[in-house]
Design a protein around this motif. Structure first.
Motif, PDB file in Angstrom:
ATOM      1  N   GLY A 155      28.016  32.242  20.626  1.00 44.47           N
ATOM      2  CA  GLY A 155      28.357  31.891  21.911  1.00 44.47           C
ATOM      3  C   GLY A 155      29.849  31.494  21.870  1.00 44.47           C
ATOM      4  O   GLY A 155      30.934  32.124  22.093  1.00 44.47           O
ATOM      5  N   ARG A 156      29.939  29.985  21.548  1.00 37.29           N
ATOM      6  CA  ARG A 156      31.306  29.373  21.583  1.00 37.29           C
ATOM      7  C   ARG A 156      32.209  30.071  20.709  1.00 37.29           C
ATOM      8  O   ARG A 156      33.403  29.845  21.273  1.00 37.29           O
ATOM      9  N   ALA A 157      32.029  30.417  19.474  1.00 37.67           N
ATOM     10  CA  ALA A 157      32.837  31.222  18.759  1.00 37.67           C
ATOM     11  C   ALA A 157      33.877  32.296  19.839  1.00 37.67           C
ATOM     12  O   ALA A 157      34.905  32.635  19.089  1.00 37.67           O
TER      13      ALA A 157
ATOM     14  N   VAL B 113      23.385  40.671  25.915  1.00 42.32           N
ATOM     15  CA  VAL B 113      23.817  39.447  26.184  1.00 42.32           C
ATOM     16  C   VAL B 113      22.714  38.400  26.344  1.00 42.32           C
ATOM     17  O   VAL B 113      21.607  38.957  26.624  1.00 42.32           O
ATOM     18  N   LYS B 114      22.926  37.049  26.211  1.00 43.39           N
ATOM     19  CA  LYS B 114      21.918  36.258  26.247  1.00 43.39           C
ATOM     20  C   LYS B 114      22.413  35.026  27.131  1.00 43.39           C
ATOM     21  O   LYS B 114      23.443  34.480  26.953  1.00 43.39           O
ATOM     22  N   VAL B 115      21.490  34.871  28.263  1.00 45.02           N
ATOM     23  CA  VAL B 115      21.841  33.719  28.955  1.00 45.02           C
ATOM     24  C   VAL B 115      20.597  32.768  29.297  1.00 45.02           C
ATOM     25  O   VAL B 115      19.418  33.292  29.049  1.00 45.02           O
TER      26      VAL B 115
ATOM     27  N   MET C 148      14.389  26.790  14.017  1.00 46.07           N
ATOM     28  CA  MET C 148      15.649  26.639  14.744  1.00 46.07           C
ATOM     29  C   MET C 148      16.892  26.467  14.040  1.00 46.07           C
ATOM     30  O   MET C 148      16.782  25.954  12.869  1.00 46.07           O
ATOM     31  N   SER C 149      18.023  26.484  14.399  1.00 47.18           N
ATOM     32  CA  SER C 149      19.159  26.361  13.600  1.00 47.18           C
ATOM     33  C   SER C 149      19.782  25.087  13.378  1.00 47.18           C
ATOM     34  O   SER C 149      20.684  24.797  12.441  1.00 47.18           O
ATOM     35  N   HIS C 150      19.566  24.059  14.199  1.00 45.88           N
ATOM     36  CA  HIS C 150      20.179  22.711  13.923  1.00 45.88           C
ATOM     37  C   HIS C 150      19.357  21.933  12.991  1.00 45.88           C
ATOM     38  O   HIS C 150      18.291  22.308  12.301  1.00 45.88           O
TER      39      HIS C 150
HETATM   40  P1  XMP Z   1      26.596  28.828  19.743  1.00 48.18           P
HETATM   41  O1  XMP Z   1      27.628  28.494  21.002  1.00 48.18           O
HETATM   42  O2  XMP Z   1      26.327  27.736  19.055  1.00 48.18           O
HETATM   43  O3  XMP Z   1      25.278  29.368  20.847  1.00 48.18           O
HETATM   44  O4  XMP Z   1      26.988  30.215  19.079  1.00 48.18           O
HETATM   45  C1  XMP Z   1      24.101  29.618  20.237  1.00 48.18           C
HETATM   46  C2  XMP Z   1      23.176  29.825  21.305  1.00 48.18           C
HETATM   47  O5  XMP Z   1      21.876  30.277  20.799  1.00 48.18           O
HETATM   48  C3  XMP Z   1      20.913  29.097  21.279  1.00 48.18           C
HETATM   49  N1  XMP Z   1      20.349  28.622  19.960  1.00 48.18           N
HETATM   50  C4  XMP Z   1      19.209  28.858  19.587  1.00 48.18           C
HETATM   51  N2  XMP Z   1      18.271  29.716  19.965  1.00 48.18           N
HETATM   52  N3  XMP Z   1      16.561  29.099  18.326  1.00 48.18           N
HETATM   53  C5  XMP Z   1      17.172  29.687  19.486  1.00 48.18           C
HETATM   54  O6  XMP Z   1      16.013  30.379  20.004  1.00 48.18           O
HETATM   55  C6  XMP Z   1      17.783  28.421  17.588  1.00 48.18           C
HETATM   56  O7  XMP Z   1      17.441  27.890  16.483  1.00 48.18           O
HETATM   57  C7  XMP Z   1      19.042  28.308  18.385  1.00 48.18           C
HETATM   58  N4  XMP Z   1      20.284  27.651  17.872  1.00 48.18           N
HETATM   59  C8  XMP Z   1      20.945  28.167  19.028  1.00 48.18           C
HETATM   60  C9  XMP Z   1      21.827  27.950  21.793  1.00 48.18           C
HETATM   61  O8  XMP Z   1      21.220  27.374  22.715  1.00 48.18           O
HETATM   62  C10 XMP Z   1      23.078  28.716  22.441  1.00 48.18           C
HETATM   63  O9  XMP Z   1      22.532  29.410  23.493  1.00 48.18           O
END
Ligand code: XMP
Length: 208
Positions: A181-183, A27-29, A108-110
């Protein structure tokens, strides 16, 4: 093998979490959950779970400040995520995790992430030599590059589900685990949703 890391960014019942335990790798928090239910609340939620607990605080400060944060949270943490861009001198190089694992963010994923940072982040990660790396499921080519550059490191990958990647995409590109997470936690039936996603992932992994 369990390949899903559940990101708990909003409160979830312990009962549901325990029901999901068998299907999860970890788990990741992070800040959203800590700010919602407090450090004690997080501690209660995680206590007794037989899963790795990754604290995604995206540490990005001078060593003294990060060490104070780690000191407070280490009793309940197995691993911490930090940013690589803060560099080694005065920062990551003197981060004292007291036996906990370190995962460094390499990309990062965004959509707005600037991939041109990568050569510097890679250089920092090579010097720091963390246990693992974070790379985005939304950019399979980056995961392939990270796997090539760091063949023996554990790669964990967010961006699956709510951010658009499909279950299994990141692992097919070289990641070890996918973070979701949300999924899962926003679903009306998270336990069943986890099973459904796991099946989808297995089918995808069979093809790649
Ligand atoms: P969701 O709801 O989008 O949550 O499945 C994703 C979780 O991962 C984090 N997150 C990241 N953490 N690098 C990271 O270290 C990333 O590129 C990245 N993209 C999303 C996000 O904050 C949430 O907790």
């Amino acid at each position: 093998m369990r390949r899903i890391i559940l990101s708990i960014d909003e409160p979830i019942s312990k009962e549901k979490l325990v029901e999901m335990e068998d299907g999860l790798a970890a788990v990741k928090v992070g800040w959203p959950l800590i700010l919602s239910i407090g450090v004690d609340g997080v501690n209660k939620l995680l206590t007794g779970l037989g899963l790795k607990k990754i604290f995604d605080l995206k540490l990005a400060d001078i060593d003294n400040t990060m060490n104070l944060i780690v000191e407070k949270l280490k009793p309940m943490a197995d691993a911490f995520i930090a940013h690589s861009f803060i560099g080694v001198r005065g920062s990551l190089g003197s981060l004292n995790l007291q036996g906990r694992e370190l995962y460094l963010v390499l990309s990062m994923s965004h959509p707005g992430w600037n991939e041109s940072f990568y050569p510097y982040l890679r250089e920092v990660a090579m010097e720091v030599n963390p246990e693992g790396l974070v790379a985005p499921a939304t950019r399979p080519s980056v995961i392939r590059k990270v796997r090539e550059d760091f063949p023996t490191k554990v790669v964990i990958s967010p961006g699956v589900g709510a951010q658009g990647a499909e279950p299994g995409d990141a692992i097919c590109s070289g990641a070890d685990y996918e973070i979701m997470g949300r999924a899962i936690y926003l679903s009306e039936r998270p336990v069943e949703k986890l099973r459904e996603i796991t099946k989808k992932m297995e089918d995808r992994l069979y093809e790649c």
